[in-house]
Design a protein around this motif. Sequence first.
Motif, PDB file in Angstrom:
ATOM      1  N   ARG A 112     -12.701  -6.712   0.412  1.00  0.00           N
ATOM      2  CA  ARG A 112     -12.136  -6.057   1.598  1.00  0.00           C
ATOM      3  C   ARG A 112     -11.264  -4.862   1.206  1.00  0.00           C
ATOM      4  N   CYS A 113     -10.509  -4.986   0.128  1.00  0.00           N
ATOM      5  CA  CYS A 113      -9.666  -3.876  -0.324  1.00  0.00           C
ATOM      6  C   CYS A 113     -10.518  -2.704  -0.809  1.00  0.00           C
ATOM      7  N   VAL A 126      -2.454  -2.065   5.316  1.00  0.00           N
ATOM      8  CA  VAL A 126      -2.947  -3.354   4.826  1.00  0.00           C
ATOM      9  C   VAL A 126      -2.652  -4.494   5.797  1.00  0.00           C
ATOM     10  N   ASP A 127      -1.951  -4.193   6.888  1.00  0.00           N
ATOM     11  CA  ASP A 127      -1.655  -5.244   7.855  1.00  0.00           C
ATOM     12  C   ASP A 127      -2.930  -5.791   8.480  1.00  0.00           C
ATOM     13  N   HIS A 140       3.487  -5.985   8.032  1.00  0.00           N
ATOM     14  CA  HIS A 140       3.711  -4.573   8.287  1.00  0.00           C
ATOM     15  C   HIS A 140       2.522  -3.761   7.776  1.00  0.00           C
ATOM     16  N   LYS A 141       2.466  -2.498   8.179  1.00  0.00           N
ATOM     17  CA  LYS A 141       1.350  -1.657   7.768  1.00  0.00           C
ATOM     18  C   LYS A 141       1.279  -1.492   6.252  1.00  0.00           C
ATOM     19  N   SER A 190       0.827  -1.203   0.000  1.00  0.00           N
ATOM     20  CA  SER A 190       0.000   0.000   0.000  1.00  0.00           C
ATOM     21  C   SER A 190       0.859   1.251   0.000  1.00  0.00           C
ATOM     22  N   SER A 191       0.214   2.353  -0.312  1.00  0.00           N
ATOM     23  CA  SER A 191       0.844   3.658  -0.232  1.00  0.00           C
ATOM     24  C   SER A 191       0.860   4.104   1.227  1.00  0.00           C
ATOM     25  N   ASP A 192       1.379   5.289   1.476  1.00  0.00           N
ATOM     26  CA  ASP A 192       1.455   5.796   2.843  1.00  0.00           C
ATOM     27  C   ASP A 192       0.084   6.038   3.465  1.00  0.00           C
ATOM     28  N   ARG A 193      -0.956   6.119   2.649  1.00  0.00           N
ATOM     29  CA  ARG A 193      -2.285   6.473   3.165  1.00  0.00           C
ATOM     30  C   ARG A 193      -3.027   5.303   3.783  1.00  0.00           C
TER      31      ARG A 193
END
Length: 344
Positions: free
Chosen positions: A337-338, A303-304, A315-316, A297-300
Amino acid sequence: MPTTCSTNRKRNAGSGKETTLFEDVLSFIEAHERFLISGHVKPDGDCLGTEVALYHFLRQMGKKVRILNADPLERSLDFLGDDTPFEVHQRGQSLPEHDVHCLVDCSTLGRTGSVGQAAEGLSGVEYMVVDHHVGSDLGDGDILLWNPEAPSCGCLVYDLYRTAGAPLTPEAAEGIFVSIVADTGWFQYSNTTDEALAIAANLVSVGVKPHLIYNRLYRRNPREQIQLLGEALGHVRFEEDGRLAICPLPRSFMAKAESGGFNTDEILDQCRSVEGVEIVALLKEILDGKVKISLRSSDRYDVDDIAREFGGGGHKKASGAELPGPLSEAVQALEERCRERLRD
Protein backbone atom coordinates in the motif's frame (compact mmCIF):
# COMPACT_ATOMS: atom_id res chain seq x y z
CA MET A 1 -9.17 32.82 17.81
CA PRO A 2 -10.14 30.31 20.48
CA THR A 3 -10.28 26.71 19.33
CA THR A 4 -13.87 25.64 18.76
CA CYS A 5 -15.57 22.81 20.54
CA SER A 6 -17.71 20.29 18.70
CA THR A 7 -20.38 18.27 20.44
CA ASN A 8 -21.94 15.13 19.08
CA ARG A 9 -24.88 13.96 21.20
CA LYS A 10 -25.94 10.34 21.08
CA ARG A 11 -29.57 11.39 20.90
CA ASN A 12 -28.82 12.64 17.38
CA ALA A 13 -27.64 9.14 16.45
CA GLY A 14 -24.49 10.67 14.99
CA SER A 15 -26.49 12.38 12.27
CA GLY A 16 -25.53 15.93 13.16
CA LYS A 17 -22.54 17.72 14.60
CA GLU A 18 -23.05 21.02 16.31
CA THR A 19 -20.25 23.56 16.69
CA THR A 20 -20.41 25.47 19.94
CA LEU A 21 -18.21 27.52 22.22
CA PHE A 22 -16.37 26.08 25.18
CA GLU A 23 -19.20 27.26 27.41
CA ASP A 24 -21.11 24.09 26.49
CA VAL A 25 -18.31 21.94 27.84
CA LEU A 26 -18.09 24.07 30.98
CA SER A 27 -21.84 23.69 31.53
CA PHE A 28 -21.51 19.94 31.07
CA ILE A 29 -18.70 19.81 33.63
CA GLU A 30 -20.62 21.95 36.12
CA ALA A 31 -23.56 19.55 35.91
CA HIS A 32 -21.51 16.53 37.05
CA GLU A 33 -19.45 15.71 40.12
CA ARG A 34 -17.31 12.57 39.66
CA PHE A 35 -14.88 12.34 36.77
CA LEU A 36 -12.67 9.50 35.61
CA ILE A 37 -9.89 10.37 33.13
CA SER A 38 -8.38 7.70 30.87
CA GLY A 39 -6.15 7.79 27.81
CA HIS A 40 -5.18 5.34 25.12
CA VAL A 41 -2.94 2.34 25.73
CA LYS A 42 0.77 3.15 25.92
CA PRO A 43 0.02 6.82 26.63
CA ASP A 44 2.41 9.34 25.07
CA GLY A 45 3.32 12.90 26.02
CA ASP A 46 0.23 14.49 24.50
CA CYS A 47 -2.08 12.05 26.24
CA LEU A 48 -0.43 12.23 29.66
CA GLY A 49 0.23 15.96 29.60
CA THR A 50 -3.40 16.61 28.70
CA GLU A 51 -4.59 14.30 31.47
CA VAL A 52 -2.53 16.30 33.95
CA ALA A 53 -3.97 19.62 32.79
CA LEU A 54 -7.54 18.30 32.73
CA TYR A 55 -7.16 16.75 36.19
CA HIS A 56 -6.09 20.04 37.76
CA PHE A 57 -8.78 21.98 35.91
CA LEU A 58 -11.51 19.69 37.21
CA ARG A 59 -10.07 19.90 40.72
CA GLN A 60 -10.25 23.69 40.51
CA MET A 61 -13.89 23.29 39.54
CA GLY A 62 -14.46 21.40 42.81
CA LYS A 63 -14.91 18.00 41.17
CA LYS A 64 -13.84 14.57 42.35
CA VAL A 65 -11.28 13.31 39.82
CA ARG A 66 -9.13 10.26 39.25
CA ILE A 67 -6.78 9.36 36.40
CA LEU A 68 -6.82 5.68 35.49
CA ASN A 69 -4.87 4.27 32.54
CA ALA A 70 -4.28 0.74 31.33
CA ASP A 71 -0.49 1.27 31.24
CA PRO A 72 1.99 3.01 33.54
CA LEU A 73 3.94 6.14 32.67
CA GLU A 74 7.02 5.35 30.61
CA ARG A 75 10.37 6.31 32.09
CA SER A 76 10.84 9.52 30.08
CA LEU A 77 7.46 10.86 31.24
CA ASP A 78 7.37 9.65 34.82
CA PHE A 79 8.08 13.15 36.17
CA LEU A 80 4.49 14.07 35.29
CA GLY A 81 3.45 11.86 38.19
CA ASP A 82 5.45 13.82 40.76
CA ASP A 83 2.52 16.13 41.57
CA THR A 84 -0.39 14.42 39.82
CA PRO A 85 -1.73 10.99 40.90
CA PHE A 86 -1.79 8.44 38.09
CA GLU A 87 -3.38 5.06 38.72
CA VAL A 88 -2.81 1.93 36.65
CA HIS A 89 -5.79 -0.32 36.02
CA GLN A 90 -5.41 -4.00 36.77
CA ARG A 91 -7.19 -6.30 34.34
CA GLY A 92 -10.46 -7.53 35.86
CA GLN A 93 -10.61 -4.66 38.35
CA SER A 94 -13.86 -2.69 38.53
CA LEU A 95 -13.73 1.03 37.84
CA PRO A 96 -14.13 3.63 40.59
CA GLU A 97 -17.54 5.28 40.76
CA HIS A 98 -17.92 8.12 38.26
CA ASP A 99 -20.53 10.14 36.43
CA VAL A 100 -18.33 11.15 33.50
CA HIS A 101 -15.55 9.19 31.82
CA CYS A 102 -13.14 11.51 29.99
CA LEU A 103 -11.37 9.85 27.05
CA VAL A 104 -8.16 11.72 26.29
CA ASP A 105 -6.25 11.64 22.99
CA CYS A 106 -8.67 8.98 21.76
CA SER A 107 -12.39 8.74 21.15
CA THR A 108 -13.42 5.14 21.83
CA LEU A 109 -13.34 2.91 24.87
CA GLY A 110 -11.65 0.28 22.74
CA ARG A 111 -8.49 2.42 22.65
CA THR A 112 -8.21 2.46 26.45
CA GLY A 113 -7.34 -1.22 26.85
CA SER A 114 -8.44 -2.95 30.05
CA VAL A 115 -10.12 0.26 31.27
CA GLY A 116 -12.51 0.15 28.34
CA GLN A 117 -13.22 -3.51 28.90
CA ALA A 118 -14.15 -2.78 32.51
CA ALA A 119 -16.42 0.07 31.34
CA GLU A 120 -18.48 -2.15 29.05
CA GLY A 121 -22.03 -2.46 30.24
CA LEU A 122 -21.87 0.36 32.80
CA SER A 123 -25.01 2.46 32.97
CA GLY A 124 -25.51 6.06 34.03
CA VAL A 125 -22.11 7.19 32.72
CA GLU A 126 -21.58 9.90 30.13
CA TYR A 127 -18.47 10.16 27.98
CA MET A 128 -16.49 13.30 27.26
CA VAL A 129 -13.89 13.04 24.50
CA VAL A 130 -10.89 15.38 24.47
CA ASP A 131 -9.14 14.76 21.18
CA HIS A 132 -7.70 16.23 17.99
CA HIS A 133 -7.72 13.23 15.68
CA VAL A 134 -9.73 13.11 12.47
CA GLY A 135 -12.90 11.06 12.92
CA SER A 136 -13.23 11.48 16.68
CA ASP A 137 -16.71 12.86 16.16
CA LEU A 138 -17.71 9.29 15.28
CA GLY A 139 -16.47 7.83 18.56
CA ASP A 140 -18.06 7.18 21.93
CA GLY A 141 -18.38 10.77 23.13
CA ASP A 142 -21.62 12.22 24.45
CA ILE A 143 -19.83 15.55 24.32
CA LEU A 144 -16.63 16.35 22.46
CA LEU A 145 -13.89 18.85 23.13
CA TRP A 146 -12.51 18.23 19.67
CA ASN A 147 -10.69 20.04 16.91
CA PRO A 148 -8.65 18.10 14.32
CA GLU A 149 -6.71 21.31 13.57
CA ALA A 150 -5.45 21.68 17.14
CA PRO A 151 -1.68 21.14 17.45
CA SER A 152 -2.22 18.90 20.49
CA CYS A 153 -4.97 17.84 22.88
CA GLY A 154 -3.34 19.98 25.54
CA CYS A 155 -4.11 23.08 23.47
CA LEU A 156 -7.82 22.29 23.81
CA VAL A 157 -7.55 22.12 27.58
CA TYR A 158 -5.51 25.34 27.57
CA ASP A 159 -8.44 27.07 25.87
CA LEU A 160 -10.78 25.53 28.43
CA TYR A 161 -8.77 27.23 31.20
CA ARG A 162 -8.86 30.49 29.29
CA THR A 163 -12.59 30.35 28.67
CA ALA A 164 -13.30 29.59 32.33
CA GLY A 165 -10.88 32.28 33.51
CA ALA A 166 -9.16 29.63 35.62
CA PRO A 167 -5.51 30.15 36.59
CA LEU A 168 -3.01 27.66 35.22
CA THR A 169 -1.39 25.71 38.03
CA PRO A 170 2.33 24.91 37.58
CA GLU A 171 1.40 21.26 37.03
CA ALA A 172 -1.19 22.10 34.38
CA ALA A 173 1.16 24.48 32.58
CA GLU A 174 3.88 21.82 32.49
CA GLY A 175 1.41 19.20 31.26
CA ILE A 176 0.18 21.38 28.40
CA PHE A 177 3.76 22.23 27.40
CA VAL A 178 4.67 18.53 27.34
CA SER A 179 1.61 17.78 25.21
CA ILE A 180 2.62 20.44 22.68
CA VAL A 181 6.28 19.48 22.36
CA ALA A 182 5.36 15.80 22.16
CA ASP A 183 2.98 16.21 19.24
CA THR A 184 4.94 18.90 17.38
CA GLY A 185 8.25 17.05 17.72
CA TRP A 186 9.60 19.92 19.80
CA PHE A 187 8.29 22.41 17.19
CA GLN A 188 9.67 20.51 14.17
CA TYR A 189 6.50 19.15 12.56
CA SER A 190 4.04 20.84 10.23
CA ASN A 191 1.48 21.19 13.03
CA THR A 192 3.74 23.78 14.69
CA THR A 193 1.26 26.59 14.19
CA ASP A 194 1.27 30.15 15.49
CA GLU A 195 -1.24 28.91 18.06
CA ALA A 196 1.17 26.25 19.34
CA LEU A 197 4.01 28.76 19.61
CA ALA A 198 1.83 31.41 21.26
CA ILE A 199 0.55 28.97 23.87
CA ALA A 200 4.07 27.67 24.52
CA ALA A 201 5.35 31.23 24.94
CA ASN A 202 2.62 31.99 27.46
CA LEU A 203 3.41 28.81 29.38
CA VAL A 204 7.05 29.86 29.60
CA SER A 205 5.95 33.28 30.84
CA VAL A 206 4.08 31.65 33.74
CA GLY A 207 7.04 29.56 34.81
CA VAL A 208 7.53 26.52 32.58
CA LYS A 209 11.24 25.76 32.09
CA PRO A 210 11.74 24.25 28.60
CA HIS A 211 15.33 23.18 29.22
CA LEU A 212 14.35 21.22 32.33
CA ILE A 213 11.51 19.48 30.51
CA TYR A 214 13.81 18.67 27.59
CA ASN A 215 16.35 17.14 29.94
CA ARG A 216 13.68 15.04 31.65
CA LEU A 217 12.26 13.84 28.35
CA TYR A 218 15.42 13.11 26.40
CA ARG A 219 18.49 13.02 28.64
CA ARG A 220 17.75 10.23 31.10
CA ASN A 221 18.14 7.22 28.82
CA PRO A 222 20.01 4.18 30.18
CA ARG A 223 22.94 2.94 28.12
CA GLU A 224 20.98 -0.13 27.05
CA GLN A 225 18.71 2.14 25.01
CA ILE A 226 21.55 2.96 22.63
CA GLN A 227 22.21 -0.73 22.05
CA LEU A 228 18.51 -1.41 21.42
CA LEU A 229 18.29 1.51 19.00
CA GLY A 230 21.26 0.16 17.07
CA GLU A 231 19.71 -3.31 16.92
CA ALA A 232 16.37 -1.90 15.78
CA LEU A 233 17.95 0.16 13.01
CA GLY A 234 19.48 -3.05 11.71
CA HIS A 235 15.96 -4.11 10.70
CA VAL A 236 15.39 -1.02 8.53
CA ARG A 237 15.41 -1.34 4.75
CA PHE A 238 14.79 1.27 2.08
CA GLU A 239 12.57 0.78 -0.95
CA GLU A 240 11.23 2.84 -3.86
CA ASP A 241 14.59 4.51 -4.51
CA GLY A 242 14.97 5.37 -0.84
CA ARG A 243 11.59 7.08 -0.50
CA LEU A 244 10.14 4.34 1.72
CA ALA A 245 11.79 3.26 4.97
CA ILE A 246 10.25 0.14 6.46
CA CYS A 247 11.20 -1.42 9.78
CA PRO A 248 9.59 -4.71 10.89
CA LEU A 249 10.36 -5.62 14.51
CA PRO A 250 9.73 -9.25 15.50
CA ARG A 251 8.36 -10.29 18.87
CA SER A 252 11.84 -11.34 20.02
CA PHE A 253 13.06 -7.76 19.71
CA MET A 254 9.87 -6.24 21.14
CA ALA A 255 10.23 -8.37 24.28
CA LYS A 256 13.66 -6.81 24.89
CA ALA A 257 12.38 -3.34 24.04
CA GLU A 258 9.48 -3.61 26.48
CA SER A 259 11.60 -4.94 29.32
CA GLY A 260 14.16 -2.20 28.72
CA GLY A 261 11.62 0.60 28.40
CA PHE A 262 12.78 1.41 24.89
CA ASN A 263 10.66 3.98 23.03
CA THR A 264 10.34 2.75 19.46
CA ASP A 265 9.40 6.25 18.28
CA GLU A 266 13.13 6.92 18.18
CA ILE A 267 13.31 4.59 15.17
CA LEU A 268 10.76 6.74 13.35
CA ASP A 269 12.77 9.88 14.05
CA GLN A 270 15.99 8.31 12.81
CA CYS A 271 14.38 7.09 9.59
CA ARG A 272 12.76 10.47 8.96
CA SER A 273 16.16 12.12 9.22
CA VAL A 274 17.41 10.30 6.11
CA GLU A 275 17.45 12.44 2.99
CA GLY A 276 14.87 11.41 0.42
CA VAL A 277 12.63 9.41 2.76
CA GLU A 278 8.98 10.30 2.20
CA ILE A 279 7.16 7.57 4.17
CA VAL A 280 8.31 5.62 7.22
CA ALA A 281 6.52 2.41 8.21
CA LEU A 282 7.27 0.79 11.57
CA LEU A 283 5.70 -2.60 12.30
CA LYS A 284 5.88 -4.11 15.78
CA GLU A 285 4.83 -7.69 16.54
CA ILE A 286 3.08 -7.48 19.90
CA LEU A 287 2.29 -10.08 22.53
CA ASP A 288 -0.87 -11.60 21.06
CA GLY A 289 0.68 -12.03 17.60
CA LYS A 290 -0.95 -8.92 16.20
CA VAL A 291 1.12 -6.24 14.51
CA LYS A 292 0.98 -2.60 15.51
CA ILE A 293 1.94 -0.20 12.74
CA SER A 294 3.09 3.42 12.91
CA LEU A 295 3.27 5.59 9.81
CA ARG A 296 5.01 8.92 9.30
CA SER A 297 5.29 10.99 6.14
CA SER A 298 6.72 14.12 4.64
CA ASP A 299 4.56 17.10 3.69
CA ARG A 300 3.85 15.54 0.28
CA TYR A 301 1.95 12.45 1.42
CA ASP A 302 -1.07 11.63 3.55
CA VAL A 303 -0.73 8.41 5.56
CA ASP A 304 -3.93 8.76 7.58
CA ASP A 305 -6.03 7.20 4.85
CA ILE A 306 -3.58 4.30 4.59
CA ALA A 307 -4.00 3.63 8.30
CA ARG A 308 -7.77 3.87 7.95
CA GLU A 309 -7.74 1.17 5.28
CA PHE A 310 -6.33 -1.09 8.00
CA GLY A 311 -8.83 0.00 10.65
CA GLY A 312 -6.73 2.73 12.26
CA GLY A 313 -6.24 6.44 11.79
CA GLY A 314 -4.70 9.54 13.29
CA HIS A 315 -3.26 12.51 11.44
CA LYS A 316 -2.29 13.14 7.83
CA LYS A 317 1.44 12.96 8.59
CA ALA A 318 1.38 10.60 11.57
CA SER A 319 -1.01 7.70 11.89
CA GLY A 320 -1.27 4.10 13.01
CA ALA A 321 -3.29 0.90 13.07
CA GLU A 322 -3.25 -2.69 14.23
CA LEU A 323 -3.10 -5.63 11.81
CA PRO A 324 -3.55 -9.34 12.36
CA GLY A 325 -0.38 -11.39 12.19
CA PRO A 326 1.81 -12.93 11.17
CA LEU A 327 4.39 -10.17 10.84
CA SER A 328 5.47 -11.23 7.35
CA GLU A 329 1.93 -10.88 5.95
CA ALA A 330 1.42 -7.53 7.66
CA VAL A 331 4.69 -6.26 6.18
CA GLN A 332 3.68 -7.39 2.71
CA ALA A 333 0.24 -5.76 2.90
CA LEU A 334 1.47 -2.45 4.30
CA GLU A 335 4.50 -2.24 2.05
CA GLU A 336 2.36 -2.80 -1.02
CA ARG A 337 0.00 0.00 0.00
CA CYS A 338 2.86 2.41 0.76
CA ARG A 339 4.48 1.66 -2.60
CA GLU A 340 1.17 2.42 -4.34
CA ARG A 341 0.93 5.74 -2.52
CA LEU A 342 4.45 6.75 -3.55
CA ARG A 343 3.68 5.87 -7.17
CA ASP A 344 0.41 7.87 -7.28
